[in-house]
Design a protein around this motif. Structure first.
Motif, mmCIF file in Angstrom:
data_model
loop_
_atom_site.group_PDB
_atom_site.id
_atom_site.type_symbol
_atom_site.label_atom_id
_atom_site.label_comp_id
_atom_site.label_asym_id
_atom_site.label_seq_id
_atom_site.Cartn_x
_atom_site.Cartn_y
_atom_site.Cartn_z
ATOM 1 N N THR A 19 35.540 -57.639 -54.282
ATOM 2 C CA THR A 19 35.241 -57.516 -52.771
ATOM 3 C C THR A 19 36.549 -57.484 -51.933
ATOM 4 N N ALA A 20 37.444 -58.441 -52.429
ATOM 5 C CA ALA A 20 38.715 -58.545 -51.601
ATOM 6 C C ALA A 20 39.536 -57.114 -51.817
ATOM 7 N N THR A 21 39.675 -56.795 -52.886
ATOM 8 C CA THR A 21 40.676 -55.400 -53.209
ATOM 9 C C THR A 21 39.849 -54.232 -52.702
ATOM 10 N N GLY A 22 38.613 -54.299 -52.608
ATOM 11 C CA GLY A 22 37.770 -52.930 -52.243
ATOM 12 C C GLY A 22 37.818 -51.847 -53.275
ATOM 13 N N LEU A 23 37.870 -52.287 -54.626
ATOM 14 C CA LEU A 23 38.015 -51.200 -55.403
ATOM 15 C C LEU A 23 36.690 -50.329 -55.543
ATOM 16 N N THR A 24 36.931 -49.063 -55.881
ATOM 17 C CA THR A 24 35.890 -48.274 -55.978
ATOM 18 C C THR A 24 36.008 -47.412 -57.207
ATOM 19 N N ASP A 25 34.842 -46.628 -57.445
ATOM 20 C CA ASP A 25 35.006 -45.633 -58.675
ATOM 21 C C ASP A 25 34.806 -44.136 -58.021
ATOM 22 N N GLY A 26 35.454 -43.294 -58.651
ATOM 23 C CA GLY A 26 35.465 -42.072 -58.358
ATOM 24 C C GLY A 26 33.873 -41.276 -58.324
ATOM 25 N N LEU A 27 33.070 -41.737 -58.936
ATOM 26 C CA LEU A 27 31.721 -41.150 -59.071
ATOM 27 C C LEU A 27 30.895 -42.027 -58.008
ATOM 28 N N ARG A 28 31.310 -43.117 -57.324
ATOM 29 C CA ARG A 28 30.441 -43.681 -56.418
ATOM 30 C C ARG A 28 31.003 -43.524 -55.136
ATOM 31 N N ASP A 30 33.275 -44.046 -51.853
ATOM 32 C CA ASP A 30 34.054 -45.216 -51.098
ATOM 33 C C ASP A 30 32.941 -46.496 -51.371
ATOM 34 N N VAL A 31 32.042 -46.672 -51.961
ATOM 35 C CA VAL A 31 31.033 -47.778 -52.138
ATOM 36 C C VAL A 31 31.863 -48.724 -52.997
ATOM 37 N N PRO A 32 32.338 -49.940 -52.730
ATOM 38 C CA PRO A 32 32.834 -51.006 -53.536
ATOM 39 C C PRO A 32 31.817 -51.313 -54.760
ATOM 40 N N LEU A 33 32.548 -51.551 -55.839
ATOM 41 C CA LEU A 33 31.874 -51.982 -57.125
ATOM 42 C C LEU A 33 30.617 -53.056 -57.210
ATOM 43 N N ASN A 34 30.756 -53.598 -56.094
ATOM 44 C CA ASN A 34 29.874 -54.710 -56.223
ATOM 45 C C ASN A 34 28.715 -54.627 -55.186
ATOM 46 N N GLN A 35 28.587 -53.379 -54.804
ATOM 47 C CA GLN A 35 27.549 -52.703 -53.686
ATOM 48 C C GLN A 35 26.865 -51.680 -54.392
ATOM 49 N N GLU A 36 25.444 -51.543 -54.036
ATOM 50 C CA GLU A 36 24.721 -50.522 -54.596
ATOM 51 C C GLU A 36 24.676 -49.222 -53.659
ATOM 52 N N PRO A 37 25.258 -48.080 -54.312
ATOM 53 C CA PRO A 37 25.310 -46.788 -53.308
ATOM 54 C C PRO A 37 23.629 -46.297 -53.168
ATOM 55 N N PRO A 38 23.692 -45.669 -52.051
ATOM 56 C CA PRO A 38 22.426 -44.836 -52.022
ATOM 57 C C PRO A 38 22.091 -43.758 -53.088
ATOM 58 N N ALA A 39 20.833 -43.654 -53.715
ATOM 59 C CA ALA A 39 20.577 -42.574 -54.683
ATOM 60 C C ALA A 39 21.051 -41.233 -54.217
ATOM 61 N N PRO A 40 21.726 -40.475 -55.022
ATOM 62 C CA PRO A 40 21.962 -38.959 -54.432
ATOM 63 C C PRO A 40 20.601 -38.321 -54.339
ATOM 64 N N THR A 41 20.657 -37.379 -53.387
ATOM 65 C CA THR A 41 19.494 -36.464 -53.179
ATOM 66 C C THR A 41 19.427 -35.561 -54.411
ATOM 67 N N ASN A 128 22.767 -26.055 -59.217
ATOM 68 C CA ASN A 128 23.994 -25.546 -58.730
ATOM 69 C C ASN A 128 24.739 -26.418 -57.873
ATOM 70 N N LEU A 129 25.802 -27.227 -58.383
ATOM 71 C CA LEU A 129 26.225 -28.290 -57.601
ATOM 72 C C LEU A 129 27.803 -28.295 -58.098
ATOM 73 N N LYS A 130 28.590 -28.958 -56.845
ATOM 74 C CA LYS A 130 29.975 -29.203 -57.062
ATOM 75 C C LYS A 130 30.304 -30.194 -58.117
ATOM 76 N N PRO A 131 30.783 -30.391 -59.075
ATOM 77 C CA PRO A 131 31.102 -31.351 -59.971
ATOM 78 C C PRO A 131 31.544 -32.555 -59.086
ATOM 79 N N PRO A 132 31.096 -33.859 -59.382
ATOM 80 C CA PRO A 132 31.544 -34.944 -58.684
ATOM 81 C C PRO A 132 33.185 -35.421 -59.096
ATOM 82 N N VAL A 133 33.674 -34.829 -60.209
ATOM 83 C CA VAL A 133 35.160 -35.337 -60.411
ATOM 84 C C VAL A 133 35.633 -34.037 -60.920
ATOM 85 N N ASP A 134 36.891 -33.696 -60.875
ATOM 86 C CA ASP A 134 37.667 -32.299 -61.167
ATOM 87 C C ASP A 134 37.731 -32.327 -62.665
#
Length: 160
Positions: A19-28, A30-41, A128-134
């Motif tokens: 929470t303090a460092t705001g660590l995130t994951d590339g697939l998620r 900008d949502v911090p790891l301790n929060q649940e992101p909204p489901a993708p469409t 047909n979608l853009k890959p979430p990571v290169d």
């Protein structure tokens, strides 16, 4: 008991750090790891009926058509309505491989092997979608061709 307290304290400390460092994951995003992101469409599946090239040996083929609404459970396997060997003449679908009729001992069965019954465990429809990571993945044949082109006589770009 001390181990439980240690694990609990470690979990609380890690959570506070995230929470303090705001660590995130590339697939998620900008949502911090301790929060649940909204489901993708959910996107529409492709329905091109084009066989794709496989990227590696033994890769299961992808499903080149929509399978929305297909019943695939213990009571019915909608895929086999077209891909069963007894129906391919009418459907013009690619038949299920003979390996799907083998049991774990290699014995050919008269019906689909239970361990190969749920098709979507290995075979997936495409969208047909853009890959979430290169991704710079290249299949073996492409790499081998590039290597042989570099090693060809008269090629001044250098060799091994």
């Amino acid at each position: 008991m001390a181990i439980r307290w240690f694990l609990l304290l470690s979990l609380v400390t890690a959570s506070a750090f995230v929470t303090a460092t705001g660590l995130t994951d590339g697939l998620r995003g900008d949502v911090p790891l301790n929060q649940e992101p909204p489901a993708p469409t959910l996107l529409n599946q492709e329905n091109l009926d084009i066989r794709r090239v496989r990227s590696f040996a033994m890769q299961p083929p992808t499903i080149p058509h929509k399978i929305d609404g297909y019943q695939l459970d213990i009571n019915a396997n909608r895929c086999m309505f077209c891909h069963a060997r007894t129906r391919i003449e009418d459907s013009k679908a690619i038949p299920v491989s003979a390996t799907h009729y083998m049991d774990r001992d290699g014995t050919i069965r008269g019906d689909l092997s239970p361990r190969r019954y749920f098709c979507t465990m290995c075979h997936v429809p495409q969208a047909n979608l853009k890959p979430p990571v290169d991704n710079t993945y290249q299949d073996f044949d492409t790499l081998r061709k590039q290597d042989s082109d570099r090693a060809a006589p008269g090629n001044k770009s250098g060799s091994k």
